[in-house]
Scaffold this motif. Structure first.
Motif, PDB file in Angstrom:
ATOM      1  N   THR A 101       0.836  -1.203   0.000  1.00 52.81           N
ATOM      2  CA  THR A 101       0.000   0.000   0.000  1.00 52.81           C
ATOM      3  C   THR A 101       0.871   1.252   0.000  1.00 52.81           C
ATOM      4  O   THR A 101       0.574   2.223  -0.704  1.00 52.81           O
ATOM      5  N   ILE A 102       1.947   1.242   0.771  1.00 52.02           N
ATOM      6  CA  ILE A 102       2.885   2.376   0.766  1.00 52.02           C
ATOM      7  C   ILE A 102       3.403   2.612  -0.648  1.00 52.02           C
ATOM      8  O   ILE A 102       3.418   3.744  -1.140  1.00 52.02           O
ATOM      9  N   LEU A 103       3.818   1.547  -1.320  1.00 51.68           N
ATOM     10  CA  LEU A 103       4.351   1.676  -2.677  1.00 51.68           C
ATOM     11  C   LEU A 103       3.302   2.234  -3.631  1.00 51.68           C
ATOM     12  O   LEU A 103       3.592   3.118  -4.447  1.00 51.68           O
ATOM     13  N   ARG A 104       2.071   1.738  -3.541  1.00 47.90           N
ATOM     14  CA  ARG A 104       0.993   2.243  -4.410  1.00 47.90           C
ATOM     15  C   ARG A 104       0.720   3.717  -4.137  1.00 47.90           C
ATOM     16  O   ARG A 104       0.606   4.522  -5.062  1.00 47.90           O
ATOM     17  N   ALA A 126       8.867  14.334  -9.780  1.00 46.31           N
ATOM     18  CA  ALA A 126       7.586  14.842 -10.257  1.00 46.31           C
ATOM     19  C   ALA A 126       7.436  14.416 -11.714  1.00 46.31           C
ATOM     20  O   ALA A 126       8.411  14.393 -12.472  1.00 46.31           O
ATOM     21  N   ASN A 127       6.240  14.064 -12.117  1.00 48.96           N
ATOM     22  CA  ASN A 127       5.965  13.747 -13.510  1.00 48.96           C
ATOM     23  C   ASN A 127       5.564  15.033 -14.220  1.00 48.96           C
ATOM     24  O   ASN A 127       4.567  15.654 -13.865  1.00 48.96           O
ATOM     25  N   LEU A 128       6.359  15.431 -15.207  1.00 48.92           N
ATOM     26  CA  LEU A 128       6.153  16.698 -15.898  1.00 48.92           C
ATOM     27  C   LEU A 128       5.435  16.484 -17.227  1.00 48.92           C
ATOM     28  O   LEU A 128       5.549  15.429 -17.846  1.00 48.92           O
ATOM     29  N   ASP A 129       4.728  17.497 -17.690  1.00 44.10           N
ATOM     30  CA  ASP A 129       4.043  17.474 -18.973  1.00 44.10           C
ATOM     31  C   ASP A 129       5.031  17.947 -20.034  1.00 44.10           C
ATOM     32  O   ASP A 129       5.398  19.125 -20.075  1.00 44.10           O
ATOM     33  N   ARG A 130       5.466  17.035 -20.898  1.00 40.81           N
ATOM     34  CA  ARG A 130       6.495  17.371 -21.886  1.00 40.81           C
ATOM     35  C   ARG A 130       6.031  18.469 -22.842  1.00 40.81           C
ATOM     36  O   ARG A 130       6.807  19.328 -23.239  1.00 40.81           O
ATOM     37  N   ARG A 131       4.751  18.457 -23.200  1.00 45.72           N
ATOM     38  CA  ARG A 131       4.236  19.464 -24.139  1.00 45.72           C
ATOM     39  C   ARG A 131       4.249  20.864 -23.525  1.00 45.72           C
ATOM     40  O   ARG A 131       4.561  21.833 -24.209  1.00 45.72           O
ATOM     41  N   GLN A 175       1.365   7.152  -6.624  1.00 45.53           N
ATOM     42  CA  GLN A 175       0.311   8.107  -6.967  1.00 45.53           C
ATOM     43  C   GLN A 175       0.707   9.526  -6.592  1.00 45.53           C
ATOM     44  O   GLN A 175       0.364  10.482  -7.272  1.00 45.53           O
ATOM     45  N   ASP A 176       1.429   9.681  -5.469  1.00 48.47           N
ATOM     46  CA  ASP A 176       1.819  11.004  -4.983  1.00 48.47           C
ATOM     47  C   ASP A 176       3.151  10.899  -4.250  1.00 48.47           C
ATOM     48  O   ASP A 176       3.186  10.636  -3.049  1.00 48.47           O
ATOM     49  N   SER A 236       3.650  13.427   2.420  1.00 42.51           N
ATOM     50  CA  SER A 236       4.470  13.517   3.631  1.00 42.51           C
ATOM     51  C   SER A 236       4.289  12.265   4.481  1.00 42.51           C
ATOM     52  O   SER A 236       3.268  11.574   4.386  1.00 42.51           O
ATOM     53  N   ASN A 237       5.264  11.997   5.324  1.00 40.79           N
ATOM     54  CA  ASN A 237       5.179  10.836   6.210  1.00 40.79           C
ATOM     55  C   ASN A 237       3.941  10.905   7.117  1.00 40.79           C
ATOM     56  O   ASN A 237       3.253   9.900   7.269  1.00 40.79           O
ATOM     57  N   PRO A 238       3.619  12.059   7.729  1.00 47.96           N
ATOM     58  CA  PRO A 238       2.400  12.114   8.548  1.00 47.96           C
ATOM     59  C   PRO A 238       1.119  11.803   7.753  1.00 47.96           C
ATOM     60  O   PRO A 238       0.251  11.087   8.236  1.00 47.96           O
ATOM     61  N   LYS A 239       1.025  12.314   6.522  1.00 44.91           N
ATOM     62  CA  LYS A 239      -0.157  12.032   5.691  1.00 44.91           C
ATOM     63  C   LYS A 239      -0.192  10.557   5.288  1.00 44.91           C
ATOM     64  O   LYS A 239      -1.247   9.935   5.266  1.00 44.91           O
TER      65      LYS A 239
END
Length: 164
Positions: free
Chosen positions: A19-22, A64-69, A26-27, A31-34
């Motif tokens: 679950t941590i990996l999933r 971060a996943n960036l938008d290439r366009r 996704q994000d 943060s560790n507290p969240k």
């Protein structure tokens, strides 16, 4: 599975680890507290699990996943590169040079008709042509280059399916 960092023995992943990996796929800025809150764990045990997953190489890095366009890269090309001779140092020099090219998003040594498959971005066709003519064609030993340009991006992800 791949090689683990620091050659530490692999810990069997439990449901919480997966679950941590999933959640982090996704994000990655979670943060560790969240993260602990979403897992119904206290902060310290959550941090320990996260640290172990990092130490054992399950988590390689964060980005971060960036938008290439939006960054001006309108061309996405898949490039097959073949060498005529494999016994000399040309393929090794090619691999070293490609690692340093920022426009090359991925490079894989593959089976089949070609030796390597590259994923390359460029601002436009002129920029891509410049990369082919002034970088790939000038590399010693390159025998052939085949390009396929992406017409439309249906799916682009680096997220791995984490078993349940």
């Amino acid at each position: 599975m791949g090689k683990m960092s620091a050659n530490k023995p692999r810990h069997e992943l439990d449901g919480t680890d997966r679950t941590i990996l999933r959640l982090l796929q996704q994000d990655g800025a979670l943060s560790n507290p969240k993260l602990a809150e979403q897992l119904s764990l206290s902060v310290t045990p959550c941090w320990r699990r996260l640290k172990r997953l990092e130490d054992e190489g399950y988590i390689k890095d964060y980005q971060a996943n960036l938008d290439r366009r939006k960054l001006g890269y309108d061309v996405l090309a898949f490039v097959s590169v073949s060498f005529a001779v494999h016994a000399d140092e040309a393929p090794n020099r090619f691999e070293e040079a490609i690692r340093d090219r920022p426009e090359v998003l991925a490079c894989h040594k593959i089976t089949g008709a070609a030796d390597y498959l590259l994923q390359v971005v460029a601002e436009n066709l002129d920029g891509y042509s410049d990369f082919v003519e002034n970088v790939l064609r000038k590399m010693p030993g390159v025998h052939s280059i085949q390009s396929s340009l992406a017409l439309r991006e249906i799916k682009s992800s680096s997220r791995l399916p984490v078993p349940v």
